[in-house]
Design a protein around this motif. Sequence first.
Motif, PDB file in Angstrom:
ATOM      1  N   LYS A  19      -9.302 -10.169   5.960  1.00  8.40           N
ATOM      2  CA  LYS A  19      -8.646  -8.932   5.530  1.00  8.40           C
ATOM      3  C   LYS A  19      -8.191  -9.041   4.080  1.00  8.40           C
ATOM      4  O   LYS A  19      -8.315  -8.098   3.296  1.00  8.40           O
ATOM      5  CB  LYS A  19      -7.423  -8.624   6.427  1.00  8.40           C
ATOM      6  N   ALA A  60       3.861  -6.467   5.868  1.00  5.30           N
ATOM      7  CA  ALA A  60       2.475  -6.441   6.327  1.00  5.30           C
ATOM      8  C   ALA A  60       1.605  -7.231   5.361  1.00  5.30           C
ATOM      9  O   ALA A  60       1.915  -7.368   4.178  1.00  5.30           O
ATOM     10  CB  ALA A  60       1.987  -5.006   6.429  1.00  5.30           C
ATOM     11  N   ILE A  61       0.521  -7.763   5.890  1.00  8.28           N
ATOM     12  CA  ILE A  61      -0.435  -8.513   5.074  1.00  8.28           C
ATOM     13  C   ILE A  61      -1.826  -7.935   5.348  1.00  8.28           C
ATOM     14  O   ILE A  61      -2.174  -7.784   6.514  1.00  8.28           O
ATOM     15  CB  ILE A  61      -0.419 -10.020   5.455  1.00  8.28           C
ATOM     16  N   PRO A  62      -2.630  -7.629   4.334  1.00  9.47           N
ATOM     17  CA  PRO A  62      -2.279  -7.672   2.913  1.00  9.47           C
ATOM     18  C   PRO A  62      -1.481  -6.449   2.466  1.00  9.47           C
ATOM     19  O   PRO A  62      -1.590  -5.401   3.064  1.00  9.47           O
ATOM     20  CB  PRO A  62      -3.653  -7.681   2.236  1.00  9.47           C
ATOM     21  N   ILE A  75       0.759  -0.230  -0.792  1.00 16.04           N
ATOM     22  CA  ILE A  75      -0.335   0.127   0.113  1.00 16.04           C
ATOM     23  C   ILE A  75      -0.600  -1.075   1.005  1.00 16.04           C
ATOM     24  O   ILE A  75      -0.822  -2.187   0.513  1.00 16.04           O
ATOM     25  CB  ILE A  75      -1.617   0.493  -0.655  1.00 16.04           C
ATOM     26  N   ILE A  76      -0.547  -0.866   2.303  1.00 15.17           N
ATOM     27  CA  ILE A  76      -0.817  -1.989   3.195  1.00 15.17           C
ATOM     28  C   ILE A  76      -2.200  -1.803   3.812  1.00 15.17           C
ATOM     29  O   ILE A  76      -2.690  -0.690   3.956  1.00 15.17           O
ATOM     30  CB  ILE A  76       0.273  -2.143   4.294  1.00 15.17           C
ATOM     31  N   GLY A  77      -2.830  -2.932   4.138  1.00 15.16           N
ATOM     32  CA  GLY A  77      -4.162  -2.878   4.748  1.00 15.16           C
ATOM     33  C   GLY A  77      -5.217  -3.449   3.818  1.00 15.16           C
ATOM     34  O   GLY A  77      -4.908  -3.906   2.710  1.00 15.16           O
ATOM     35  N   ASP A  78      -6.470  -3.410   4.280  1.00 16.24           N
ATOM     36  CA  ASP A  78      -7.543  -4.044   3.508  1.00 16.24           C
ATOM     37  C   ASP A  78      -8.093  -3.137   2.402  1.00 16.24           C
ATOM     38  O   ASP A  78      -9.090  -3.452   1.768  1.00 16.24           O
ATOM     39  CB  ASP A  78      -8.654  -4.543   4.444  1.00 16.24           C
ATOM     40  N   LEU A  79      -7.452  -2.007   2.190  1.00 12.47           N
ATOM     41  CA  LEU A  79      -7.768  -1.086   1.079  1.00 12.47           C
ATOM     42  C   LEU A  79      -9.177  -0.520   1.180  1.00 12.47           C
ATOM     43  O   LEU A  79      -9.808  -0.216   0.164  1.00 12.47           O
ATOM     44  CB  LEU A  79      -7.553  -1.791  -0.278  1.00 12.47           C
ATOM     45  N   SER A  80      -9.673  -0.363   2.392  1.00 12.75           N
ATOM     46  CA  SER A  80     -11.061   0.082   2.564  1.00 12.75           C
ATOM     47  C   SER A  80     -11.226   1.583   2.323  1.00 12.75           C
ATOM     48  O   SER A  80     -12.317   2.051   2.037  1.00 12.75           O
ATOM     49  CB  SER A  80     -11.553  -0.285   3.967  1.00 12.75           C
TER      50      SER A  80
END
Lengths: 94, 479
Positions: A19, A60-62, A75-80
């Motif tokens: 992630k 949260a990570i990332p 911004i949390i999450g894998d930035l997809s």
Amino acid sequence: MVKEMTYELRLYIAGQTPKSVTALNNITKYCEEFLKGKYKIEIIDLLETPQLAEGDQIFAIPTLVRKVPEPIRKIIGDLSDKEKVLVGLNIRKV
Amino acid sequence: MIIVMAKNATTPLSKTPSGISGLDEVTQGGLPTGRPTLICGSAGCGKTLFGVQFLVKGILDYNEPGVFMSFEETVKDLSVNVKSLGFPLDKLAAEKKLRIDYVRVERSEIEETGEYDLEGIFIRLNHAIDSIGAKRVVLDTIESLFGGIENAAILRSELRRLFQWLREKGVTVVITGERGEKALTRQGLEEYVSDCVILLDFRVADQIATRRLRIVKYRGSEHGTNEYPFLIDDQGISVIPITSLQLNHSVSKEIISTGIPMADKLFDSGGVFKGSSLLLTGSAGTAKTIMASSFALASCKRNERTLYFSYEESKEQLLRNMMSVGINLRTHLQSGLLRVQSVRPSLSGLEMHLMMILKLMEEFKPQTVVIDPISSLLSIGSISEVRDILIRVIDMLKTKKINAFFTSLTQAGSSVDDSTVLAVSSLADIWIELTNDCREQQLGRNMRVIKARGMSHEMQPQPFSTTSKGIIDPRPLKK
């Protein structure tokens, strides 16, 4: 003279997880596309520096944090989701 | 740490003292060591305070450092809120015994895109625990995350992982949760935390607030199943574990006077055992307060500190009225030997009264306590609640070998049939009944010993009169 706007970004990760790697690839890609030469990305691995998590209120990570320009955005999450990231960072497309 | 063998278990379940006075008696030792305990209840029930007290007492009394992760209050707010309880959070934090981490999750500031986990919380907790060697952890209230994070599926699986991780970490955890309408907690936290669940309840009945605590479950351990009243005062939370009292106090053989010569004569021993509890019942106008005051005066004359709870008369009224029957309490009041606490029962709930009684006993260290009358407590609680409170008081009195004198107002006629009296009488060692009756168109009064544990006594009702010299036997004068 118009002051050039620069972006200071921080990406919080916890080890090289898929992630986190995806997130780093995504943000680098977007920055190269829209902010070329006007951005800095600092990567903070909380496995090495856990004491830094509290300061930026990381849970949260990332997590990507836009430190500059203010206000701080997260911004949390894998930035997809490219659109969401651009809106979240308030980056205007050229 | 207290080790208690769980029934039908092969390994002993170790328990961690909760730091909540009285709770460890109910749970037979405390909270499960190295496991999470869920504390749930509605807003204002004392959940956060429970958590703070668990940590602070853990540090001060058991030398176990603690981590407080707050999802609702900032470090500063928390510190200010518990300061009045004498919990020095700042000081403990400076000594590296306590770490408070405020986790702020504000949905409006956060975008979510793609996959993530809550490793950030794990890292913060882990860092906080390791940096001070914490044994205790409080998460208050982790459910707030549901308001801040869109993806509830991720949150739920991460919470499951978090509790598992905390178990492996071996820390004793208190997790607070807001009471839900259908389930114990709004987000069903009880699904994840199944080792020990404690419910705090705050209700208002007849305009009087009472707080209650119940152990909903405690895996692998026996526990009290009742609802236990608890108090929140300037010392924090204390539970009143009514049913866990043990009868093992030592007793005295010393005989003391009741302060009324003719009452002393009712007993073959010429008085009552020191440290016993006397119950005096009677309908209105049977001279109960006079007897109670005589008892208090006799105690003062023995140079014993005496605490008098007057629920129906003000201090001055009591002093004046007793003066009229030759009972001078004022000098003892002035010398500090006597303290009269005059307060209306409806001023506060039963638990607060109990607390006040116990507190004053702690402070004043009396050798004699008078409560006049206990029946007025019934205006603020049911018979069984009043009984529970009195058991607690009597237990405290017995343990400290304090003489106790309770009066109780009954309906006219024999008080033996009065259900209130029956509920309380079993707690008393000595029970004296006062009655009014009309003989030859004259109002007469009688006293009768109904029971006296461990002493033989007069069985017949004895007539008595109240005069300017107190209570006397009128019979010799007739001749």
